[in-house]
Motif scaffolding. Sequence first.
Motif, PDB file in Angstrom:
ATOM      1  N   ASN A 287     -11.102   0.897   1.578  1.00 40.57           N
ATOM      2  CA  ASN A 287     -12.431   1.031   0.998  1.00 40.57           C
ATOM      3  C   ASN A 287     -12.548   0.245  -0.302  1.00 40.57           C
ATOM      4  O   ASN A 287     -11.570   0.114  -1.049  1.00 40.57           O
ATOM      5  N   PRO A 288     -13.743  -0.267  -0.610  1.00 38.26           N
ATOM      6  CA  PRO A 288     -13.958  -0.929  -1.905  1.00 38.26           C
ATOM      7  C   PRO A 288     -13.867   0.091  -3.036  1.00 38.26           C
ATOM      8  O   PRO A 288     -14.075   1.290  -2.827  1.00 38.26           O
ATOM      9  N   PRO A 289     -13.560  -0.370  -4.262  1.00 40.11           N
ATOM     10  CA  PRO A 289     -13.370   0.563  -5.385  1.00 40.11           C
ATOM     11  C   PRO A 289     -14.562   1.483  -5.648  1.00 40.11           C
ATOM     12  O   PRO A 289     -14.367   2.599  -6.139  1.00 40.11           O
ATOM     13  N   ASP A 290     -15.796   1.034  -5.334  1.00 41.42           N
ATOM     14  CA  ASP A 290     -16.944   1.891  -5.622  1.00 41.42           C
ATOM     15  C   ASP A 290     -17.008   3.116  -4.711  1.00 41.42           C
ATOM     16  O   ASP A 290     -17.806   4.030  -4.940  1.00 41.42           O
ATOM     17  N   GLN A 291     -16.165   3.171  -3.665  1.00 40.75           N
ATOM     18  CA  GLN A 291     -16.114   4.334  -2.793  1.00 40.75           C
ATOM     19  C   GLN A 291     -14.943   5.261  -3.116  1.00 40.75           C
ATOM     20  O   GLN A 291     -14.778   6.304  -2.480  1.00 40.75           O
ATOM     21  N   TRP A 292     -14.128   4.873  -4.082  1.00 41.22           N
ATOM     22  CA  TRP A 292     -13.004   5.724  -4.455  1.00 41.22           C
ATOM     23  C   TRP A 292     -13.507   6.975  -5.177  1.00 41.22           C
ATOM     24  O   TRP A 292     -14.522   6.939  -5.889  1.00 41.22           O
ATOM     25  N   ARG A 294     -12.549   9.539  -8.090  1.00 39.44           N
ATOM     26  CA  ARG A 294     -11.655   9.495  -9.240  1.00 39.44           C
ATOM     27  C   ARG A 294     -11.882  10.717 -10.150  1.00 39.44           C
ATOM     28  O   ARG A 294     -13.018  11.095 -10.430  1.00 39.44           O
TER      29      ARG A 294
END
Length: 519
Positions: A287-292, A294
């Motif tokens: 997944n791209p970082p914006d879907q992580w 955190r």
Amino acid sequence: MDKFAAAGDPLRRRGARAAQYLRMSTDQQTYSLDNQRDAIRGYAEVMGYDIVATYEDPGRSGLHMESRPGLKKLLFDVEHGLADFETVVVYDVSRWGRFQNIDESASYEYRCQMAGVRIEFCAEQFGNDGTVGSDILKAIKRSMAAEYSRMLSQKVFMGQVRAAGMGFHVGGLQGLGLRRLMVDQSGRRKLLLGRNEHKNLQSDRVIIVPGPPEEIATVQLIFRLFVGSRKNEAEIAKYLNARGMVNDFGRPWKREGVRRVLTNEKYIGNNVWNRRCMKLKSKMVWNPPDQWVRAENVFEPIVNRKQFEKAQRKIELLYPRMSDDEMLAALRSLYERHGKLSDVIINAAPGCPSSWRYRSRFGGLLAAYRLVGCRPPRKCHFVEIGKRLEAIRCRVIEDLLVAIKEVGGQASCDPGRELIRINDEFTVAIAIARCRVSHDTYPRWSAKAAREATADIFVLIRMHPGDLAIRDYLIVPTHEVAGIKGNFHVNNGMKLDAFLFPSLNPLVALAGRTFVGSA
């Protein structure tokens, strides 16, 4: 009218032999195996069936065939003339499977029908008699079963997102120097979880805590070597291996393992989840970082934050974020310079992403090779086959361990999965062999693994031609094959003191102290 109430109903077959198929998924426990068995027993009494065989998949997801040893054995028996019955009774359509492609579910039923065995669903309000009405209702039920899995997957995912955002560990490996701690709903400590152990109450949660001091020291050493010296990941791995240090799997270090340590934010107390996903047992995607998801500062850190940030900046300078085209351009340039490509060449090239990054980005090194016009070496084909066979072998071992536990036996497997110890009484070695068809069209299987086996019992998984499906299992005392030369052939089961079985049930029965016959 009830589907089998009429005295002249053609579905009523007094004295007919039938089998039952039972499945209970791990995500839906409403219909236990006992409940299914009771319902099928009542149905069989009304229909006049004599249940002569049982196939079970306890605790198995209905999404994929790979995880269904019971259904696979049912199909094997039916298609190889081993089925002493003409009907299979299943509780309902969803117990047959929740396959996301409803045509897959239909295909397995069709294979049974072509072999002369009909499938009946005892809890459905339609007779599976091939009429237009029953086929339409069955297709609707299959779609509903698939949709149920999709909806459940989404609900579970949203729950995991919420838990991860609150700082709880919801999946994945914690990493060297860290451990999983189970806490109750009030946050009180309950139990440190070992590998393959999970929380047993829905209200419990899991957090990350520091692990053994020696592991923490190894993690801190890796960061010091990377930040405070000019060593890269490969050199650090070599340094650790020279001193006998191992990773969290108890294995020698590799470049990729060092990289995972250097980029693991859990070491500074951050919980990062959903970097990758594999919904509904589908292919894993990154997944791209914006879907992580955190959550920061939720765990006790074991690495200084400033040191961690310096490591990230150094990684960015060494390996800047590259697009697919940039990664392929670097690989193409490397290929033009060397005239060939390999793991060693890629990992040793400065400024070129690691082979692991090519695998994760393009679905494997072979796929990346083809995109840059490199013809993969012939051995790569066998490497891919080897990986697929090893995955099959691991699934067989997992199924065997589960089955032994269910019959009351005890079984353990070493980390390398080379030796299985059953009831602390005897050991089993399980190997897998490709099927090679010789010039005389007779199949043969390599006996090399048998010569190297050190267990009490040796099991060889023999594949069908094409190496996509398991043909049978050769089970033999190891001393019988310790000195064998050449290959195993179709008739080795008769020439040796060995037995051929369509499954590992004899081993399971032996572990449960109820041996069900030798052959």
